[in-house]
Write an enzyme that holds these catalytic residues in place. Structure first.
Site, PDB file in Angstrom:
ATOM      1  N   CYS A 112       1.087  -1.023  -0.110  1.00 43.67           N
ATOM      2  CA  CYS A 112       0.052  -0.151   0.199  1.00 43.67           C
ATOM      3  C   CYS A 112       1.123   1.431  -0.389  1.00 43.67           C
ATOM      4  O   CYS A 112       0.328   2.261  -0.326  1.00 43.67           O
ATOM      5  CB  CYS A 112      -1.297  -0.189   1.206  1.00 43.67           C
ATOM      6  SG  CYS A 112      -2.016  -1.222   1.511  1.00 43.67           S
ATOM      7  N   HIS A 238      -3.485   6.972   3.451  1.00 42.72           N
ATOM      8  CA  HIS A 238      -4.121   6.114   2.061  1.00 42.72           C
ATOM      9  C   HIS A 238      -5.280   5.671   2.974  1.00 42.72           C
ATOM     10  O   HIS A 238      -5.674   5.687   4.326  1.00 42.72           O
ATOM     11  CB  HIS A 238      -2.911   4.762   2.560  1.00 42.72           C
ATOM     12  CG  HIS A 238      -3.049   3.323   2.329  1.00 42.72           C
ATOM     13  ND1 HIS A 238      -3.837   2.589   1.328  1.00 42.72           N
ATOM     14  CD2 HIS A 238      -3.064   2.364   3.355  1.00 42.72           C
ATOM     15  CE1 HIS A 238      -4.008   1.491   1.470  1.00 42.72           C
ATOM     16  NE2 HIS A 238      -4.057   1.299   2.632  1.00 42.72           N
ATOM     17  N   ASN A 268     -10.204  -0.070   0.325  1.00 41.58           N
ATOM     18  CA  ASN A 268      -9.395  -0.420   0.394  1.00 41.58           C
ATOM     19  C   ASN A 268      -8.026  -0.775  -0.503  1.00 41.58           C
ATOM     20  O   ASN A 268      -8.777  -2.098  -0.805  1.00 41.58           O
ATOM     21  CB  ASN A 268      -8.733  -1.253   1.849  1.00 41.58           C
ATOM     22  CG  ASN A 268      -6.843  -0.948   1.619  1.00 41.58           C
ATOM     23  OD1 ASN A 268      -5.822  -0.887   0.875  1.00 41.58           O
ATOM     24  ND2 ASN A 268      -6.261  -1.770   2.450  1.00 41.58           N
TER      25      ASN A 268
END
Length: 313
Positions: A112, A238, A268
């Site tokens: 990520c 994020h 996500n």
């Protein structure tokens, strides 16, 4: 030389999966998912869509937005954990599909944090003077590596892509400061399980790590840029979990209205998470030329990266 984003584009698949879907086969509810994660829905790629397809759609938009031709791109860096194959890389496949010529290509795996790592890597190549236009893509098709029997992770992940053309920008604009890091001792808390090829996550440990590192890294890049939290126009964390994001925002000292939130729409999306948020704020007119952005991500590895940049070509 000031190095920044000359062109930008995003893409998400058409298929929308809402929380009610998971109620049909998992012991969960829309209310619980929304409260604990902030996610209301996510996008999943179709069976005929691979990671490279998502990346291609976003890349075409970014190149057009930069006002250049595909042949003007002289390097491709793709941040992804879900390449179509172990090799060739997604970047390799993009080079051929976009008709870029025989340019250098690479995939960068920092989970990520990948988009941060890739932007920072591209900045170095541009600053060297050896490259002029680098295509950076953050893309993941997490639906193909999500364990749908695991209630704690099945609800979290979506698919999408974001692309940026990195090059020289106007004086005073572009990347002002950055930070990257990793802690391999935490790899056991978030990894791809080789036994079933699916994501494993120790939610409690990842939460503790994320809250701490996102706040620290954000403060560090603000300080390195010689500014204060009051100078920041948009905080783009994020999009993993709304509680983690809120904790990071509070640690940085940014008001709620200055934080980008897209986790509710996309879930996500790993390396695509931050660019999808930027794309949303651009579309809504909440990011304008000369705005100061703080971007920060964390991911499996464990890894992290943060950037302060002044928006504009």
């Amino acid at each position: 030389m000031d190095v920044g984003i000359k062109g930008f584009g995003t893409y998400v698949p058409e298929k929308v999966v809402d929380n009610a879907y998971f109620e049909t086969f998992l012991e969960t509810s829309d209310e619980w998912i929304s409260k604990m994660t902030g996610i209301k829905e996510r996008r999943w790629a179709g069976e005929d869509q691979e990671t490279s397809d998502l990346a291609y759609e976003a890349s075409v938009k970014a190149i057009k937005d930069a006002g250049i031709k595909p042949e003007d791109i002289d390097m491709v860096i793709v941040a992804t954990s879900t390449g179509d194959f172990p090799f060739p890389t997604v970047a390799n496949m993009l080079q051929e599909r976009l008709g870029l010529g025989k340019v250098a290509t690479m995939d960068q795996l920092a989970a990520c944090s990948g988009f941060m790592y890739s932007l920072i890597t591209a900045k170095q190549y541009i600053a060297s003077g050896d490259y002029q236009n680098i295509l950076v893509v953050g893309v993941d098709k997490l639906s193909k590596i999500t364990d749908m029997t695991d209630r704690s992770t099945a609800i979290l992940f979506g698919d999408g892509a974001g692309a940026a053309v990195i090059g020289e920008v106007s004086e005073g604009r572009g990347i002002m400061s950055y930070e990257m890091g990793s802690d391999g001792s935490g790899g056991k808390y978030l990894y791809l399980n080789p036994e079933n090829g699916k994501i494993f996550m120790n939610g409690r440990e990842v939460f503790k790590f994320a809250v701490r590192i996102m706040g620290e890294a954000s403060r560090n890049v603000v300080e390195k840029a010689g500014i204060t939290a009051d100078d920041v126009d948009m905080f783009v964390p994020h999009q993993a979990n709304i509680r983690i994001m809120e904790s990071a925002r509070e640690r940085l000292g940014i008001p709620k209205e200055k934080m980008s939130v897209s986790v509710n729409k996309f879930g996500n999306t790993s390396a695509a998470s931050i660019p999808l948020s930027i794309g949303q704020e651009l579309e809504n007119g909440r990011i304008k030329d000369d705005d100061v952005l703080v971007l920060v991500g964390f991911g499996g590895g464990l890894t992290w990266g943060a950037i302060t940049l002044r928006w504009g070509k």
